[in-house]
Design a protein around this motif. Sequence first.
Motif, mmCIF file in Angstrom:
data_model
loop_
_atom_site.group_PDB
_atom_site.id
_atom_site.type_symbol
_atom_site.label_atom_id
_atom_site.label_comp_id
_atom_site.label_asym_id
_atom_site.label_seq_id
_atom_site.Cartn_x
_atom_site.Cartn_y
_atom_site.Cartn_z
ATOM 1 N N GLN A 143 32.117 38.075 43.581
ATOM 2 C CA GLN A 143 32.792 36.893 44.124
ATOM 3 C C GLN A 143 32.340 36.611 45.550
ATOM 4 O OE1 GLN A 143 36.644 39.290 43.955
ATOM 5 N NE2 GLN A 143 37.113 37.927 45.686
ATOM 6 N N TYR A 144 32.587 35.392 45.956
ATOM 7 C CA TYR A 144 32.270 34.970 47.321
ATOM 8 C C TYR A 144 33.475 35.229 48.214
ATOM 9 C CZ TYR A 144 30.949 31.890 51.204
ATOM 10 O OH TYR A 144 30.644 31.381 52.432
ATOM 11 N N ILE A 145 33.233 35.764 49.387
ATOM 12 C CA ILE A 145 34.304 36.043 50.352
ATOM 13 C C ILE A 145 33.911 35.461 51.695
ATOM 14 C CG2 ILE A 145 35.590 37.835 51.575
ATOM 15 C CD1 ILE A 145 35.015 39.713 49.252
ATOM 16 N N ASP A 146 34.769 34.654 52.267
ATOM 17 C CA ASP A 146 34.469 34.098 53.586
ATOM 18 C C ASP A 146 35.644 34.254 54.551
ATOM 19 O OD1 ASP A 146 36.209 32.285 52.503
ATOM 20 O OD2 ASP A 146 34.921 30.528 52.771
ATOM 21 N N THR A 147 36.607 35.110 54.188
ATOM 22 C CA THR A 147 37.727 35.437 55.079
ATOM 23 C C THR A 147 37.780 36.951 55.250
ATOM 24 O OG1 THR A 147 39.268 35.507 53.205
ATOM 25 C CG2 THR A 147 39.089 33.425 54.417
ATOM 26 N N PRO A 148 38.203 37.424 56.423
ATOM 27 C CA PRO A 148 38.212 38.866 56.687
ATOM 28 C C PRO A 148 39.132 39.637 55.740
ATOM 29 C CG PRO A 148 38.403 37.625 58.739
ATOM 30 C CD PRO A 148 38.583 36.640 57.633
ATOM 31 N N TRP A 149 38.620 40.730 55.212
ATOM 32 C CA TRP A 149 39.411 41.684 54.438
ATOM 33 C C TRP A 149 39.397 43.008 55.184
ATOM 34 C CZ3 TRP A 149 38.295 41.769 48.440
ATOM 35 C CH2 TRP A 149 38.554 40.498 47.892
ATOM 36 N N ASN A 150 40.470 43.803 54.993
ATOM 37 C CA ASN A 150 40.436 45.155 55.545
ATOM 38 C C ASN A 150 39.915 46.115 54.494
ATOM 39 O OD1 ASN A 150 42.620 46.068 53.838
ATOM 40 N ND2 ASN A 150 44.063 45.082 55.240
ATOM 41 N N ARG A 151 39.656 47.323 54.911
ATOM 42 C CA ARG A 151 39.053 48.328 54.027
ATOM 43 C C ARG A 151 39.898 48.568 52.776
ATOM 44 N NH1 ARG A 151 34.965 52.334 54.928
ATOM 45 N NH2 ARG A 151 34.507 50.904 56.615
ATOM 46 N N GLY A 152 41.214 48.597 52.957
ATOM 47 C CA GLY A 152 42.101 48.828 51.824
ATOM 48 C C GLY A 152 41.976 47.743 50.766
ATOM 49 N N GLN A 153 41.788 46.513 51.185
ATOM 50 C CA GLN A 153 41.634 45.409 50.238
ATOM 51 C C GLN A 153 40.344 45.542 49.428
ATOM 52 O OE1 GLN A 153 42.370 42.388 53.446
ATOM 53 N NE2 GLN A 153 43.565 41.334 51.866
ATOM 54 N N PHE A 154 39.270 45.957 50.091
ATOM 55 C CA PHE A 154 38.007 46.155 49.374
ATOM 56 C C PHE A 154 38.137 47.280 48.354
ATOM 57 C CE2 PHE A 154 36.138 43.929 53.085
ATOM 58 C CZ PHE A 154 35.366 43.002 52.401
ATOM 59 N N PHE A 155 38.774 48.372 48.771
ATOM 60 C CA PHE A 155 38.936 49.510 47.863
ATOM 61 C C PHE A 155 39.798 49.125 46.666
ATOM 62 C CE2 PHE A 155 38.139 53.201 51.075
ATOM 63 C CZ PHE A 155 36.921 52.624 51.395
ATOM 64 N N GLU A 156 40.838 48.360 46.907
ATOM 65 C CA GLU A 156 41.723 47.920 45.829
ATOM 66 C C GLU A 156 40.977 47.013 44.852
ATOM 67 O OE1 GLU A 156 45.952 45.466 45.223
ATOM 68 O OE2 GLU A 156 45.316 46.122 47.221
ATOM 69 N N ARG A 157 40.169 46.108 45.382
ATOM 70 C CA ARG A 157 39.421 45.185 44.520
ATOM 71 C C ARG A 157 38.413 45.937 43.659
ATOM 72 N NH1 ARG A 157 39.269 41.658 41.000
ATOM 73 N NH2 ARG A 157 37.700 40.004 41.096
ATOM 74 N N LEU A 158 37.714 46.911 44.251
ATOM 75 C CA LEU A 158 36.752 47.687 43.479
ATOM 76 C C LEU A 158 37.447 48.548 42.427
ATOM 77 C CD1 LEU A 158 34.205 48.764 46.250
ATOM 78 C CD2 LEU A 158 33.871 47.070 44.437
ATOM 79 N N SER A 159 38.638 49.016 42.742
ATOM 80 C CA SER A 159 39.410 49.772 41.760
ATOM 81 C C SER A 159 39.716 48.909 40.542
ATOM 82 C CB SER A 159 40.717 50.282 42.378
ATOM 83 O OG SER A 159 40.464 51.184 43.440
ATOM 84 N N GLU A 160 40.051 47.637 40.789
ATOM 85 C CA GLU A 160 40.339 46.705 39.696
ATOM 86 C C GLU A 160 39.073 46.410 38.884
ATOM 87 O OE1 GLU A 160 41.794 43.318 41.734
ATOM 88 O OE2 GLU A 160 43.778 44.171 42.174
#
Length: 230
Positions: A143-160
């Motif tokens: 997906q395209y991302i153009d707003t800041p995410w924190n590390r926890g959000q990235f880890f959660e998304r990859l988990s999904e």
Amino acid sequence: MWAVSRKVKKTDRGKAWNKKLTKTKPPHIEPRSKAKSFYIVCEGMNTEPEYFKSFPLGNAQVESFGLGQSKTKLVESVIELLTSDESLKEKEVWVVFDMDINHEHANQQKEDYNRAIELAHKNNINVAYSNDTFELWFVLHYQYIDTPWNRGQFFERLSELWGCNYSKDGKAKAFCERIYQMLLEDEHANQEKAIYRAKKIHDEQAHLVFSDRNPCTTVFQLVQELNQYL
């Protein structure tokens, strides 16, 4: 097409026309291209090194490993290596690190991040930097991302996306060794789109200070280089 006969009478073998006809030219040998060699030094110990070592390169070699140092210290270590090891000057050298912001020390971290990138550029060292995290590169496959995410959000998304607990298992060496192939085989992941998306968010923020480019990753530049030798 008529075959050309090489059979010549004994009495004609010494004649000039026959010497010219039967003279064998030395074979033309194409010079073999020298193998491309990449020297990739990473801040992380598993994720980045194992990912880059997984590229199935042909006429190229990758040496990738993690030093687990701060950004500026990492670049300084590479500069020392380049000074002491002449063989490294023949390789394409990259350093790989991310912001990994800790808000209690945000100002110091930003200064270190900016200084490291500037120092690398000054010494002709390529940099694959990511803000906030290297995992941004993986998510951009989906997906395209153009707003800041924190590390926890990235880890959660990859988990999904990967059906795992990335926070718990995603940094293990055995898991990291499989990431390149996972992305390659996942019908929902697309490296070509990841490159396009990463370049787009990078170019749109090119006027900003490095630490203010968020989200941003230049990992796509290193991937493009490696892809030339698949």
